[in-house]
Design a protein around this motif. Sequence first.
Motif, PDB file in Angstrom:
ATOM      1  N   ALA A  59       2.680   2.916 -12.013  1.00  0.00           N
ATOM      2  CA  ALA A  59       1.766   4.001 -12.343  1.00  0.00           C
ATOM      3  C   ALA A  59       0.361   3.468 -12.590  1.00  0.00           C
ATOM      4  N   GLY A  60      -0.608   4.093 -11.921  1.00  0.00           N
ATOM      5  CA  GLY A  60      -2.005   3.727 -12.100  1.00  0.00           C
ATOM      6  C   GLY A  60      -2.455   2.517 -11.318  1.00  0.00           C
ATOM      7  N   GLN A  61      -1.546   1.950 -10.498  1.00  0.00           N
ATOM      8  CA  GLN A  61      -1.907   0.761  -9.721  1.00  0.00           C
ATOM      9  C   GLN A  61      -1.639   1.010  -8.233  1.00  0.00           C
ATOM     10  N   PRO A  62      -2.591   1.658  -7.556  1.00  0.00           N
ATOM     11  CA  PRO A  62      -2.386   1.980  -6.137  1.00  0.00           C
ATOM     12  C   PRO A  62      -2.130   0.732  -5.318  1.00  0.00           C
ATOM     13  N   ASP A  63      -1.246   0.867  -4.335  1.00  0.00           N
ATOM     14  CA  ASP A  63      -0.785  -0.291  -3.569  1.00  0.00           C
ATOM     15  C   ASP A  63      -0.643   0.107  -2.103  1.00  0.00           C
ATOM     16  N   GLY A  64      -1.310  -0.632  -1.237  1.00  0.00           N
ATOM     17  CA  GLY A  64      -1.248  -0.357   0.190  1.00  0.00           C
ATOM     18  C   GLY A  64       0.144  -0.479   0.772  1.00  0.00           C
ATOM     19  N   ALA A  65       1.053  -1.162   0.068  1.00  0.00           N
ATOM     20  CA  ALA A  65       2.427  -1.285   0.565  1.00  0.00           C
ATOM     21  C   ALA A  65       3.112   0.072   0.654  1.00  0.00           C
ATOM     22  N   HIS A  66       2.619   1.042  -0.109  1.00  0.00           N
ATOM     23  CA  HIS A  66       3.245   2.363  -0.110  1.00  0.00           C
ATOM     24  C   HIS A  66       2.702   3.274   0.996  1.00  0.00           C
ATOM     25  N   ALA A  67       1.630   2.863   1.652  1.00  0.00           N
ATOM     26  CA  ALA A  67       0.966   3.741   2.623  1.00  0.00           C
ATOM     27  C   ALA A  67       1.905   4.259   3.717  1.00  0.00           C
ATOM     28  N   PRO A  68       2.729   3.396   4.349  1.00  0.00           N
ATOM     29  CA  PRO A  68       3.620   3.927   5.393  1.00  0.00           C
ATOM     30  C   PRO A  68       4.576   4.989   4.870  1.00  0.00           C
ATOM     31  N   HIS A  69       4.992   4.866   3.621  1.00  0.00           N
ATOM     32  CA  HIS A  69       5.918   5.841   3.042  1.00  0.00           C
ATOM     33  C   HIS A  69       5.207   7.156   2.743  1.00  0.00           C
ATOM     34  N   ILE A  70       3.991   7.062   2.218  1.00  0.00           N
ATOM     35  CA  ILE A  70       3.199   8.269   1.945  1.00  0.00           C
ATOM     36  C   ILE A  70       3.011   9.063   3.234  1.00  0.00           C
ATOM     37  N   ILE A  71       2.667   8.353   4.305  1.00  0.00           N
ATOM     38  CA  ILE A  71       2.452   9.001   5.595  1.00  0.00           C
ATOM     39  C   ILE A  71       3.754   9.606   6.122  1.00  0.00           C
ATOM     40  N   GLU A  72       4.859   8.877   5.949  1.00  0.00           N
ATOM     41  CA  GLU A  72       6.155   9.390   6.405  1.00  0.00           C
ATOM     42  C   GLU A  72       6.540  10.656   5.649  1.00  0.00           C
ATOM     43  N   TRP A  73       6.284  10.687   4.340  1.00  0.00           N
ATOM     44  CA  TRP A  73       6.624  11.878   3.550  1.00  0.00           C
ATOM     45  C   TRP A  73       5.854  13.092   4.053  1.00  0.00           C
TER      46      TRP A  73
END
Length: 323
Positions: free
Chosen positions: A75-89
């Motif tokens: 929480a509160g620490q944005p991470d580019g590793a999550h980008a593919p998942h955000i886009i997939e959602w």
Amino acid sequence: MSLGDPCGIGPELAAKAWTSLRDQAGLAFCVIGDARLMAAQGVPVMPVADVSETNAHFANALPVLDRPLSAPALAGQPDGAHAPHIIEWIRTSVELCLGGRARGLITCPIAKSVLYATGFRFPGHTEYLAELCREGDVVPTPVMMLTAKDLRVVLATIHTPLSAVPASLSIDGLVELARITNAALIKDFAIAAPRLVMAGLNPHAGEEGTIGREEIDIQGPAINQLQNESINIQGPFPADTLFHNEARTAYDAALCMYHDQALIPLKTLDFWGGVNITIGLPIVRTSPDHGTGFNIAGKGIARVDSLLAAIRAADEISRNRTL
């Protein structure tokens, strides 16, 4: 509901929304995101294999179409590793709506800077949604409408520097904006005979050209063309006269020329309850009128008002589209 950035307040708000709405079957929603992350928000979670299971579980647990992250979300620490998942959602959510398996999409906030690091090529959330709704070579033109209480505003320019706004306006652009808005008021809001107004760009709406000519050279001709198409639109009017209580009774939507011209009156009227609605798409899309809230993520203090209003708006619009 697409979960948005998992490091922001989206997960907390989704959990709070379920807690508020769990006994309202007509507003049941399914989260597209990480089930383990949602369970960490302190609410019961039911992973589902298909969104069709939503209604069966909603009263007792938050349904989640589980699309897990590959790394922990802090929480509160944005991470580019999550980008593919955000886009997939987001992509999965749009596919469900286009396929008729969901009535509408509520998007929790994303941070474009997180996505850009992975090559995301769209200016923002809305433009990506439009691309996902492409039919062949035809990409729909999305329009940002914001609503709060009895006010609806649409934006001719969005995140455009103020110095660049005049050059960004055109007769054709304003005509298209008004056409899309008029059609949405009929289809999405069940207003049979919409009334539109256009805010002038300059102080006093240019005062007959002495404080700027955009009202004469661009806005006036656009309004004339629209009126010739039997669209009920008036203006351009001085923006400082358009938003008080009496003025708002005279129109169903106001066309605003730049970001703050629309957002200042809207947020003054209802700071916590505003909703971002994308009109002009073949799917219903709403969103809370705020960002990811990284600075307060994980603290349990995020207010859910705007997300609840977005859920109710998606429900209303989707029902109107079936009339």
